[in-house]
Design a protein around this motif. Sequence first.
Motif, PDB file in Angstrom:
ATOM      1  N   LEU A 279      12.356   6.573  14.026  1.00 28.69           N
ATOM      2  CA  LEU A 279      11.490   6.991  12.983  1.00 28.69           C
ATOM      3  C   LEU A 279      10.088   7.631  13.866  1.00 28.69           C
ATOM      4  O   LEU A 279       9.452   8.533  13.589  1.00 28.69           O
ATOM      5  CB  LEU A 279      10.753   5.601  12.519  1.00 28.69           C
ATOM      6  N   GLN A 280       9.868   6.960  15.178  1.00 29.32           N
ATOM      7  CA  GLN A 280       8.710   7.346  15.888  1.00 29.32           C
ATOM      8  C   GLN A 280       9.303   8.866  16.397  1.00 29.32           C
ATOM      9  O   GLN A 280       8.231   9.536  16.623  1.00 29.32           O
ATOM     10  CB  GLN A 280       8.751   6.206  17.127  1.00 29.32           C
TER      11      GLN A 280
ATOM     12  N   ARG B 248       4.958   4.068   6.991  1.00 25.29           N
ATOM     13  CA  ARG B 248       6.294   4.018   7.543  1.00 25.29           C
ATOM     14  C   ARG B 248       6.509   3.287   8.951  1.00 25.29           C
ATOM     15  O   ARG B 248       7.403   2.309   8.934  1.00 25.29           O
ATOM     16  CB  ARG B 248       7.198   5.299   7.304  1.00 25.29           C
ATOM     17  N   LEU B 249       5.685   3.741   9.548  1.00 28.81           N
ATOM     18  CA  LEU B 249       5.714   3.068  11.109  1.00 28.81           C
ATOM     19  C   LEU B 249       5.261   1.784  11.034  1.00 28.81           C
ATOM     20  O   LEU B 249       6.005   0.895  11.874  1.00 28.81           O
ATOM     21  CB  LEU B 249       4.925   4.042  12.198  1.00 28.81           C
ATOM     22  N   GLU B 250       4.312   1.618  10.246  1.00 27.04           N
ATOM     23  CA  GLU B 250       3.840   0.180  10.355  1.00 27.04           C
ATOM     24  C   GLU B 250       4.922  -0.869   9.937  1.00 27.04           C
ATOM     25  O   GLU B 250       5.183  -1.921  10.316  1.00 27.04           O
ATOM     26  CB  GLU B 250       2.498   0.009   9.707  1.00 27.04           C
TER      27      GLU B 250
ATOM     28  N   ALA C 299      -3.278  15.230   5.387  1.00 31.49           N
ATOM     29  CA  ALA C 299      -3.726  13.651   5.551  1.00 31.49           C
ATOM     30  C   ALA C 299      -2.889  12.947   4.822  1.00 31.49           C
ATOM     31  O   ALA C 299      -2.602  11.693   5.259  1.00 31.49           O
ATOM     32  CB  ALA C 299      -5.075  13.730   5.084  1.00 31.49           C
ATOM     33  N   ASP C 300      -2.425  13.343   3.446  1.00 35.08           N
ATOM     34  CA  ASP C 300      -1.269  12.411   2.666  1.00 35.08           C
ATOM     35  C   ASP C 300      -0.198  12.163   3.427  1.00 35.08           C
ATOM     36  O   ASP C 300       0.511  10.947   3.556  1.00 35.08           O
ATOM     37  CB  ASP C 300      -1.117  13.047   1.433  1.00 35.08           C
ATOM     38  N   LEU C 301       0.478  13.197   4.144  1.00 33.29           N
ATOM     39  CA  LEU C 301       1.648  13.094   4.906  1.00 33.29           C
ATOM     40  C   LEU C 301       1.522  12.211   6.029  1.00 33.29           C
ATOM     41  O   LEU C 301       2.350  11.326   6.415  1.00 33.29           O
ATOM     42  CB  LEU C 301       2.356  14.284   5.243  1.00 33.29           C
TER      43      LEU C 301
ATOM     44  N   GLU D 273       0.756  -1.076   0.012  1.00 30.77           N
ATOM     45  CA  GLU D 273       0.078  -0.078   0.008  1.00 30.77           C
ATOM     46  C   GLU D 273       0.897   1.133  -0.051  1.00 30.77           C
ATOM     47  O   GLU D 273       0.446   2.239  -0.538  1.00 30.77           O
ATOM     48  CB  GLU D 273      -0.946  -0.073   1.294  1.00 30.77           C
ATOM     49  N   GLN D 274       1.889   1.250   0.760  1.00 33.00           N
ATOM     50  CA  GLN D 274       2.632   2.446   0.565  1.00 33.00           C
ATOM     51  C   GLN D 274       3.460   3.051  -0.634  1.00 33.00           C
ATOM     52  O   GLN D 274       3.483   3.757  -1.017  1.00 33.00           O
ATOM     53  CB  GLN D 274       3.782   2.286   1.769  1.00 33.00           C
ATOM     54  N   VAL D 275       3.675   1.850  -1.337  1.00 27.78           N
ATOM     55  CA  VAL D 275       4.100   1.835  -2.901  1.00 27.78           C
ATOM     56  C   VAL D 275       3.142   2.795  -3.594  1.00 27.78           C
ATOM     57  O   VAL D 275       3.377   3.548  -4.425  1.00 27.78           O
ATOM     58  CB  VAL D 275       4.757   0.557  -3.248  1.00 27.78           C
TER      59      VAL D 275
END
Length: 550
Positions: free
Chosen positions: A462-463, A419-421, A410-412, A202-204
Amino acid sequence: MNPPRAANPPAGLLRSEKIAPRHHDRLAVVYVRQSTVQQVLDHQESTRLQYGLAARAQDLGWAAERVVSIDDDLGQSGASAEARVGFQRLVSEVSLDHVGLVLGVEMSRLARSSKDWHQLLEICALFGTLIADLDGVYDPGQYNDRLLLGLKGTMSEAELHILKQRMEQGRLSKARRGELAVPVPSGYLRRPSGEVVLDPDEQVQEVVRLIFRKFAELGTLNAVLRYLVRHHVQLGIRVREGPGKGELAWRRPNRMTLQNLLKNPLYAGAYAYGRRQVDPRTARPGRPSTGRRVIAYISWEQYERNLARLKANQARAEEVGVARKGAALLAGLVICAKCGRRLHVRYGGRHNRHTYTCSRLMSDYGGEICQQLAGPPLDALVSDWVLGALTPAPLDLSLAAATNVERERADLVRLWQQRLERAAYEAERAARQYRHCEPENRLVARQLERDWEGALAAQQHLQEEYRRFEQQQPRLLSAAEQAAIRRLAEDIPALWAAATTTVAKRREIVRQVVARVVIDAEGASERVRVRVTWVGGVQTAGALIRPVAR
């Protein structure tokens, strides 16, 4: 009594009358070549047959230690000698007078190019080197043999062209059916069945859609690239070759990758082949179509708008070009009514003010300047018309501005969550690998422990970055921010004249509503006719008084 007859010698001991002792004093070279690596692996009998020519050289009188095999070109095409180290070595040895006989299973093994083949023949004839194949021994210095060798070389080259033509026609036929497998860009994946589908990650998909949205909003490649870099957005690329083939790799964006992404018709759902034409005269305009479509990220209309925008951004005289730095509000939009060319901007004078000048006839043909107009009066006139066109829709502008800000945030946030997932998954995966390792196997356990610690550190880093992002850019607009947007939209002239509104912002606003500005000065007088063509085709005409030097 008749004398006893000598027994017939074995066929392998037969000698050619063309072979002289001076040939035996030099080496016999066996040239071995296969066109591709796949042929080397699959057609091993052909390779063994070529190496077997060493026995033929011994039958012709050469000692085993005087026979040399050159096999540096295994896996190299014979169409050219540029990448063939073995062929170049062969030519060098012949030119040094070290070779008495060159053996090849057939002439096509030596060269499939008339240029390379005749170069070898000339050198062999000059140094008295013989050439042999399975059919016989030839002397390039003799007329009949030279004629036969030239014919064999021509047939080898013609055979290569026939093979290429057949493969090319087969490739084109397969492409017309939409079945030719070509590498798919980021955001797509090819299944083993040949079907092209969206990348399951989904991130891609989200990054690809974000790029198209930001280009529609910002309008230039550089602006999109700066946005992605500023927000640390990376592109997901599937590795195409090597040990990690098919794995997902995250790479930083670059200009060429973004340009290829925006120009690829696959994102609009159209299968295309042959987009890069070798001969531009064979290019056919229009939509590529093979009857086969894939799942699209954007519509075909948006794809065509993107191409038109990229073309308009080019720095050419016939294009509007990208809005550049400077005080000129209408750079790239002003057209000369006399010659139809775009006016360029000049800066000068005591206050470094800009003027719109049509000097193409003067610079190219030594003629006179068509028109020259001071920039500030024209900018002021068009600005008033633009503000008048925008005034009837303050509520729509405020709602659109608020929607754009909310959607961008919202996109960001969605990208950050993905990325966190992913970081959490990598940490959990490293933990599972460590737990499944046998405790006694410390050689492996220590490395898995370091990998787990590295994944946890990356997740924590990242967090922390995400918390800083939340503090700098809250996800929802506050009531004060929404009220400020509405107040600014209701007073567009004040927003236009505000000190915080730069010339670049005003220029972008003008380009959103104005397609072109045509000017026509009435001789050397002060009066200039102005006609503005708005986006959509509606025109507005007027006149202004320009300052004229007396």
